[in-house]
Design a protein around this motif. Structure first.
Motif, PDB file in Angstrom:
ATOM      1  N   GLY A 126     118.573  29.722 128.997  1.00 52.20           N
ATOM      2  CA  GLY A 126     117.820  29.131 129.913  1.00 52.20           C
ATOM      3  C   GLY A 126     117.593  27.638 129.522  1.00 52.20           C
ATOM      4  N   ARG A 127     117.420  27.169 128.378  1.00 54.53           N
ATOM      5  CA  ARG A 127     117.492  25.771 128.057  1.00 54.53           C
ATOM      6  C   ARG A 127     118.693  25.088 128.311  1.00 54.53           C
ATOM      7  NH1 ARG A 127     115.821  22.901 122.196  1.00 54.53           N
ATOM      8  NH2 ARG A 127     116.102  20.750 123.051  1.00 54.53           N
ATOM      9  N   LEU A 128     119.924  25.745 128.094  1.00 56.52           N
ATOM     10  CA  LEU A 128     121.008  24.812 128.203  1.00 56.52           C
ATOM     11  C   LEU A 128     121.279  24.737 129.855  1.00 56.52           C
ATOM     12  CD1 LEU A 128     123.485  23.720 127.542  1.00 56.52           C
ATOM     13  CD2 LEU A 128     124.790  25.987 126.994  1.00 56.52           C
ATOM     14  N   LEU A 159     121.753  21.326 131.930  1.00 63.20           N
ATOM     15  CA  LEU A 159     122.860  21.022 132.706  1.00 63.20           C
ATOM     16  C   LEU A 159     122.444  20.796 134.223  1.00 63.20           C
ATOM     17  CD1 LEU A 159     125.172  23.766 131.145  1.00 63.20           C
ATOM     18  CD2 LEU A 159     125.451  21.223 130.934  1.00 63.20           C
ATOM     19  N   VAL A 160     121.661  21.683 134.640  1.00 60.12           N
ATOM     20  CA  VAL A 160     121.175  21.529 136.318  1.00 60.12           C
ATOM     21  C   VAL A 160     120.675  20.182 136.332  1.00 60.12           C
ATOM     22  CG1 VAL A 160     119.683  22.172 137.914  1.00 60.12           C
ATOM     23  CG2 VAL A 160     121.179  24.021 136.722  1.00 60.12           C
ATOM     24  N   PRO A 190     120.551  15.183 128.675  1.00 60.36           N
ATOM     25  CA  PRO A 190     121.408  15.761 127.445  1.00 60.36           C
ATOM     26  C   PRO A 190     120.870  17.035 127.009  1.00 60.36           C
ATOM     27  CG  PRO A 190     120.165  13.541 127.284  1.00 60.36           C
ATOM     28  CD  PRO A 190     119.572  14.283 128.557  1.00 60.36           C
ATOM     29  N   THR A 191     122.003  17.787 126.532  1.00 63.19           N
ATOM     30  CA  THR A 191     122.098  19.194 126.174  1.00 63.19           C
ATOM     31  C   THR A 191     121.732  19.418 124.374  1.00 63.19           C
ATOM     32  OG1 THR A 191     124.321  19.368 125.950  1.00 63.19           O
ATOM     33  CG2 THR A 191     123.369  19.965 127.852  1.00 63.19           C
ATOM     34  N   PHE A 192     120.785  20.338 124.237  1.00 62.64           N
ATOM     35  CA  PHE A 192     120.593  20.443 122.991  1.00 62.64           C
ATOM     36  C   PHE A 192     121.783  21.215 122.043  1.00 62.64           C
ATOM     37  CE2 PHE A 192     120.200  24.838 124.568  1.00 62.64           C
ATOM     38  CZ  PHE A 192     120.112  25.658 123.168  1.00 62.64           C
ATOM     39  N   VAL A 193     122.784  21.516 122.776  1.00 62.76           N
ATOM     40  CA  VAL A 193     124.162  22.135 121.991  1.00 62.76           C
ATOM     41  C   VAL A 193     125.128  21.617 123.109  1.00 62.76           C
ATOM     42  CG1 VAL A 193     122.933  24.270 121.086  1.00 62.76           C
ATOM     43  CG2 VAL A 193     123.945  24.279 123.306  1.00 62.76           C
TER      44      VAL A 193
END
Length: 406
Positions: free
Chosen positions: A358-360, A364-365, A369-372
């Motif tokens: 959900g977070r990633l 992206l949407v 910045p992404t957490f991984v």
């Protein structure tokens, strides 16, 4: 109906994506589910939430689920029953002892609390497990399991509290696109327009994408687990989850009974076009296959049990899960179409990694910045794959059969 974002699929992954998007944006978000929420693979999962695993790329995704569960059980009291019993990783052979030593290094690198336990500890906490056969055992006390449906519905309730709309018992019949950009979906209740469409339909994802001449590199591969008759003295309700790589098996408590999963050697894949809309209306294993798994493939697990002849099976569950070629999920943009994203290929870890999904996806949407690092989960990382070929489906089946972690 006009929306900003449409999510196809109201299983645990679709609901987690809706929840994380609702935390980050005021966009109009709609989730469309063909049955009732969490009625597909989510409802049939073993639901282990174990961070410690050999594939370190998945650990941050599961850590996010740990954080989400801690928040949701307070945000929506009674919504998630967190069974924090810990997880015992067991080594019987010299090979798996080496694997356990590597797992300890991973645990230290990710600050996951672990301790080596003795035979006496095992006899006290897991009476059915033959402690004398074990060379080494590593216990991670903070691991737990949940009811996957409960957690999936908790994401949905939290998302609805933040304004996400839901259409259930509504089948998406077509993805709509013009000039290389998605514009929405057709459904059994009519068309819905949106600038962003997220295919979180799990094992059904490629049925929708194939009309756009796009296929994701996964296959629906069968998983099997069994539940014994209750025997609380032998199977304590608070016994730890067990990972037994020598037996290609895992176990967890089930209300005074024992749930055990076997990585069966066949693990056949089902062509996505042959899947029923309701998994509960489809048979994925024959009585002969059940007997073969229990008699032959579960032999090593039975050899690690005290009084294995007393094992009485109450039920079995066999259902497909979306497995990728490399065992990593598929999370991100779908090549060739602006505004089209996909989240599937959980490879047996969808409940555990749900919040990470959900977070990633939300990041992206929304182009944050992404957490991984997202590259290991890029849906386009196998551009030459033909997911409908027998060869590819067999490769995904082998990924399932060789799985050792929880």
């Amino acid at each position: 109906m006009t929306n900003d974002i449409i999510i196809i699929g109201g299983g645990i992954i679709g609901n987690a994506i809706a929840y994380y998007l609702s935390l980050k944006t005021r966009a109009r978000i709609l989730v469309i589910e063909q049955n009732h929420l969490c009625s597909g693979s989510t409802s049939l999962a073993g639901s282990l939430i174990t961070k410690l695993r050999g594939n370190t790329q998945l650990i941050p995704l599961v850590e996010e689920t740990h954080r989400a569960v801690s928040f949701l059980k307070d945000f929506i009291p009674g919504s998630v029953n967190e069974n924090r019993v810990g997880c015992l990783h067991v080594a019987v052979s010299n090979e798996t002892v080496k694997g356990l030593e590597q797992l300890k290094i991973i645990a230290d690198n990710f600050a996951i609390d672990t301790e080596t336990v003795t035979s006496g500890w095992i006899r006290k906490h897991i009476p059915w497990l033959k402690s004398g056969a074990i060379q080494k055992a590593l216990f991670a006390p903070d691991e737990f399991f949940v009811d996957g449906t409960q957690l999936g519905l908790a994401y949905a309730v939290a998302a609805q509290k933040r304004g996400v709309k839901y259409f259930i018992h509504t089948e998406v019949t077509q993805l709509l696109a013009e000039n290389g950009k998605v514009t929405g979906v057709n459904t059994s209740c009519g068309p819905f327009t949106a600038e962003v469409v997220i295919d979180a339909a799990g094992i059904w994802s490629n049925r929708l994408l194939s009309a756009l001449n796009v296929l994701l590199p996964y296959a629906p591969v069968r998983s099997v687990y069994f539940v014994t008759e209750p025997n609380p003295k032998k199977y304590p309700v608070n016994q730890p989850v067990c990972i037994l790589p020598d037996a290609n098996a895992f176990t967890r408590p089930w209300d005074g009974a024992l749930l055990f999963g076997i990585r069966d050697k066949s693990s056949p894949a089902t062509h996505p076009q042959r899947l029923h809309n309701d998994l509960h209306d489809q048979t994925f294993i024959s009585p002969c296959e059940i007997w073969d798994i229990l008699k032959n493939q579960a032999a090593t697990l039975l050899s690690l049990m005290n009084e294995p002849d007393d094992l009485i099976i109450a039920r079995n569950v066999a259902a497909p899960c979306a497995y990728s070629y490399d065992g990593n999920p598929l999370i991100g943009k779908v090549a060739g179409f602006e505004g089209l994203f996909a989240a599937t290929g959980c490879s047996g870890g969808g409940i555990a990694a749900s919040a990470g999904f959900g977070r990633l996806m939300a990041e992206l949407v929304l182009n944050e910045p992404t957490f991984v690092q997202p590259e290991p989960f890029n849906p386009s990382r196998f551009p030459e794959a033909d997911p409908y070929s027998d060869e590819f489906m067999q490769q995904c089946s082998q990924q399932r059969s060789g799985k050792k972690s929880g």
